[in-house]
Design a protein around this motif. Structure first.
Motif: not given
Ligand SMILES: Nc1ncnc2c1ncn2[C@@H]1O[C@H](COP(=O)(O)OP(=O)(O)OP(=O)(O)O)[C@@H](O)[C@H]1O
Ligand code: SF4
Ligand SMILES: [Mg+2]
Ligand SMILES: [Zn+2]
Ligand SMILES: [Zn+2]
Length: 454
Positions: A112-134
């Motif tokens: 209900q807040v109208g905003r969402r996190p953006i997926a990591c461009r390197a791993c498309d949201g799966a988790g990688c080094e670049a995004c510290e696996h988030t």
């Protein structure tokens, strides 16, 4: 601006350093900001680790000069360099974007807040080094370009400064100061409100002119003629409406009247509210509030706190709340970080910190808070003063003021150890809570705290 690589606060006991909350909106890692002075290098902020989670209010407390404002300003690269020096660290920011499912109006997908996190461009949201696996898109605010930073500053991360007198531009009217934020970051919405097309080249040019306040001479004459005249009037009205709404939110009486005022024509409390209106104008992901209500009387203070919490509920905004006032922090914050001489002494959930303070400095701060039950003369100030920050020795910075100090405290620097249970994370930088094996010392060399040690 460049930064050395992130160095941990101390080589000793690094193994016990807890993982910080990697899914946070902001992760400050090993931040070091020093100042070149005549007497040497002042280590004003020296290895600060701090996480700010989506939607939470985190308090940053500490005595005057402990580095609260320098830490906060560093997040947006607002510390003047020189004399400041970025000696190390990173500020990782995981931006959000307007929710695709509801276009910002709020739905179940975005809570209900109208905003969402953006997926990591390197791993498309799966988790990688670049995004510290988030899986979240992550940028380092200390390393992105000035242009990228400008997009974020005042728009996605906004700041209310400690001193409104210095933060507002003395040469611009109140309308201009707030309109600037809308024109820079909300041009599409303004054009829509004015009934003009986003793709209309003339409307776009008009918008840019208004943003840069460069409407003069022949241009001004031209703007008086149709078809420019009509556009100009519509746009001006839309800007006025947006500015007035932002001011009304802060309960400024009669906002239309102050639109043409300059900052010096307003009282301290009014200036503070103009700055708050400016900061909240873009529904930021993070609001940094540096002593936001010190210049205001109690009723206005309560109104501003309500306004900030309304924004949090509506937009899931996180708030970094800097204050001297521990009772206020207890009331408005979810978590608290205690800063001492440029380092985090302790951080935990607010109820846990007040119930079970672990660091002698925090205990001292709490003992110095007046309460209704306290007898006269019972208030205890912490003895001594904040230490010299110029070229400090590796030691616990509180050791000269601490009743529990032992020789180890004067020769090594403690780091933040996780000492909470699973339900209540609680980190503290004091040898009394360290593991002697990890430090490679005998248990008898560690300090022991009694109930009231400070
Ligand atoms: N521009 C500057 N030049 C030199 N030293 C600075 C500068 N800005 C801050 N400092 C130093 O950095 C240290 C931390 O200052 P900071 O303003 O962050 O303290 P604070 O915790 O916000 O205090 P207060 O509660 O009084 O606002 C202080 O010792 C201060 O003198
Ligand atoms: S006991 Fe030692 S490490 Fe703990 S706060 Fe006191 S001086 Fe610092
Ligand atoms: Mg300050
Ligand atoms: Zn949504
Ligand atoms: Zn990734």
């Amino acid at each position: 601006m460049s930064a050395d690589d992130h160095q941990p606060r101390s080589a000793a006991a690094v193994d016990e350093r807890p993982d910080l909350d990697a899914a946070s909106l902001i992760s400050v890692r090993g931040l070091r900001v020093h100042f070149e002075t005549k007497r040497g290098r002042a280590h004003a902020v020296d290895g600060v680790d701090l996480d700010i989670r989506d939607g939470e209010t985190i308090g940053l407390v500490g005595e005057t000069g402990s580095g609260k404002s320098v830490t906060a300003r560093s997040l947006l690269r607002l510390v003047p360099m020189p004399p400041g020096v970025l000696a190390g660290g990173s500020v990782l920011y995981r931006p959000k974007q307007v929710c695709g499912a509801c276009s910002g109006s709020g739905c179940t997908a975005c809570g209900q807040v109208g905003r969402r996190p953006i997926a990591c461009r390197a791993c498309d949201g799966a988790g990688c080094e670049a995004c510290e696996h988030t899986g979240r898109h992550t940028v380092d605010l200390l390393r992105i370009s000035d242009t990228e930073l400008r997009e974020i500053r005042g728009n996605r991360i906004a700041m209310i400064f400690q001193d409104p007198g210095k933060a507002l531009n003395p040469a611009l009217t109140i309308r201009q100061q707030i309109a600037e934020v809308f024109l820079e970051h909300r041009s599409g919405e303004l054009l829509q409100a004015a009934g003009l097309e986003d793709g209309d080249r003339r409307a776009g040019r008009l918008m840019r002119r208004s943003a840069h306040q460069r409407v003069r001479g022949i241009e001004r004459l031209m703007l008086k003629l149709p078809p420019w005249r009509g556009r100009q009037v519509k746009l001006s009205t839309a800007i006025d409406d947006a500015v007035i709404r932002a001011l009304e939110d802060t309960r400024i009486p009669n906002p239309r009247k102050i639109l043409t005022n300059y900052p010096h024509e307003l009282s301290g409390g009014m200036k503070q509210r103009v700055m708050i209106a400016q900061a909240l104008a873009c529904d930021p992901d993070l609001l940094i509030a540096d002593e936001p209500t010190t210049a205001l009387d109690v009723t206005i203070q309560a109104r501003i706190l309500d306004l900030i919490s309304e924004l949090q509920q509506r937009r899931g905004t996180a708030v970094l709340y800097i204050s001297h006032d521990l009772s206020l922090v207890k009331r408005v914050c979810d978590r608290v970080a205690v800063l001492y001489a440029g380092q985090i002494a302790e951080v935990s959930d607010v109820a846990e910190l007040f119930r079970r303070p672990m660091h002698p400095y925090t205990r001292g701060l709490l003992a110095a808070v007046p309460s209704a039950e306290q007898q006269r003369g019972q208030l205890r100030a912490i003895r001594g003063t904040v230490p010299e920050l110029v070229d400090p020795e590796p030691a616990c910075r509180f050791h000269t003021r601490c009743d529990a100090a032992v020789p180890l405290c004067a020769s090594r620097e403690p780091v933040l150890w996780e000492r909470g249970d699973g339900a209540a994370p609680h980190r503290v930088a004091c040898f009394a809570h360290a593991d002697p094996q990890v430090l490679g010392v005998d248990r008898r060399e560690l300090p022991v705290l009694d109930e009231g040690s400070s």
